[in-house]
Design a protein around this motif. Sequence first.
Motif, PDB file in Angstrom:
ATOM      1  N   ILE A  74      -3.880  -8.900  -3.983  1.00  0.00           N
ATOM      2  CA  ILE A  74      -4.320  -7.512  -4.127  1.00  0.00           C
ATOM      3  C   ILE A  74      -4.567  -7.189  -5.604  1.00  0.00           C
ATOM      4  CG2 ILE A  74      -3.690  -5.090  -3.797  1.00  0.00           C
ATOM      5  CD1 ILE A  74      -1.999  -6.012  -1.364  1.00  0.00           C
ATOM      6  N   MET A  80      -7.194  -0.997   1.351  1.00  0.00           N
ATOM      7  CA  MET A  80      -7.337  -0.352   0.045  1.00  0.00           C
ATOM      8  C   MET A  80      -8.270   0.853   0.114  1.00  0.00           C
ATOM      9  SD  MET A  80      -7.022  -3.244  -2.925  1.00  0.00           S
ATOM     10  CE  MET A  80      -8.375  -4.286  -2.437  1.00  0.00           C
ATOM     11  N   LEU A  82      -8.228  -5.978  -6.981  1.00  0.00           N
ATOM     12  CA  LEU A  82      -8.468  -4.730  -7.718  1.00  0.00           C
ATOM     13  C   LEU A  82      -9.062  -5.008  -9.096  1.00  0.00           C
ATOM     14  CD1 LEU A  82      -5.367  -2.454  -6.998  1.00  0.00           C
ATOM     15  CD2 LEU A  82      -7.754  -1.982  -6.436  1.00  0.00           C
ATOM     16  N   TRP A 124      -7.617   3.445  -2.974  1.00  0.00           N
ATOM     17  CA  TRP A 124      -7.632   2.638  -4.203  1.00  0.00           C
ATOM     18  C   TRP A 124      -9.029   2.145  -4.537  1.00  0.00           C
ATOM     19  CZ3 TRP A 124      -2.868  -1.033  -3.293  1.00  0.00           C
ATOM     20  CH2 TRP A 124      -1.691  -0.255  -3.291  1.00  0.00           C
ATOM     21  N   GLY A 163      -6.928   3.795  -7.773  1.00  0.00           N
ATOM     22  CA  GLY A 163      -6.757   2.348  -7.785  1.00  0.00           C
ATOM     23  C   GLY A 163      -6.537   1.815  -9.190  1.00  0.00           C
ATOM     24  N   TYR A 177       0.824  -1.202   0.000  1.00  0.00           N
ATOM     25  CA  TYR A 177       0.000   0.000   0.000  1.00  0.00           C
ATOM     26  C   TYR A 177       0.863   1.259   0.000  1.00  0.00           C
ATOM     27  CZ  TYR A 177      -3.137  -3.699   1.233  1.00  0.00           C
ATOM     28  OH  TYR A 177      -3.817  -4.887   1.229  1.00  0.00           O
TER      29      TYR A 177
END
Length: 110
Positions: free
Chosen positions: A16, A58, A20, A63, A82, A7
């Motif tokens: 991750i 997130m 996303l 993001w 993001g 992050y």
Amino acid sequence: MAKLSPYETGELTDSIFFTLLVLTEPIHGYLIMQKVADITDNNIIIGPATMYTTLGKMVSVGWIEDKEIDNSKKEYHITPKGMEVLEKNLKLRQFLLDVAKKFIGGGSDE
């Protein structure tokens, strides 16, 4: 010195990255886990504790955003920030694959 988190660096773990990716469409948490498992042929399995911790982080770095859809569920979606992180990681992963293919395929730039 402590290791920086994804992050902070923007260097995403596979979990991750795929989270996303599936958040390019607004969906709720449980469906995120299912979609990631489906699109990776069960090669990436995200458990509930990991997923909700990841979603919280997130959200905190901007993001993704969350929206309450009823008293017990939230829906998540990727933000422009993001999407920028996701696209940067996609380019990096493609670069790594291209370089690896040159070596595995025996190709060289000499």
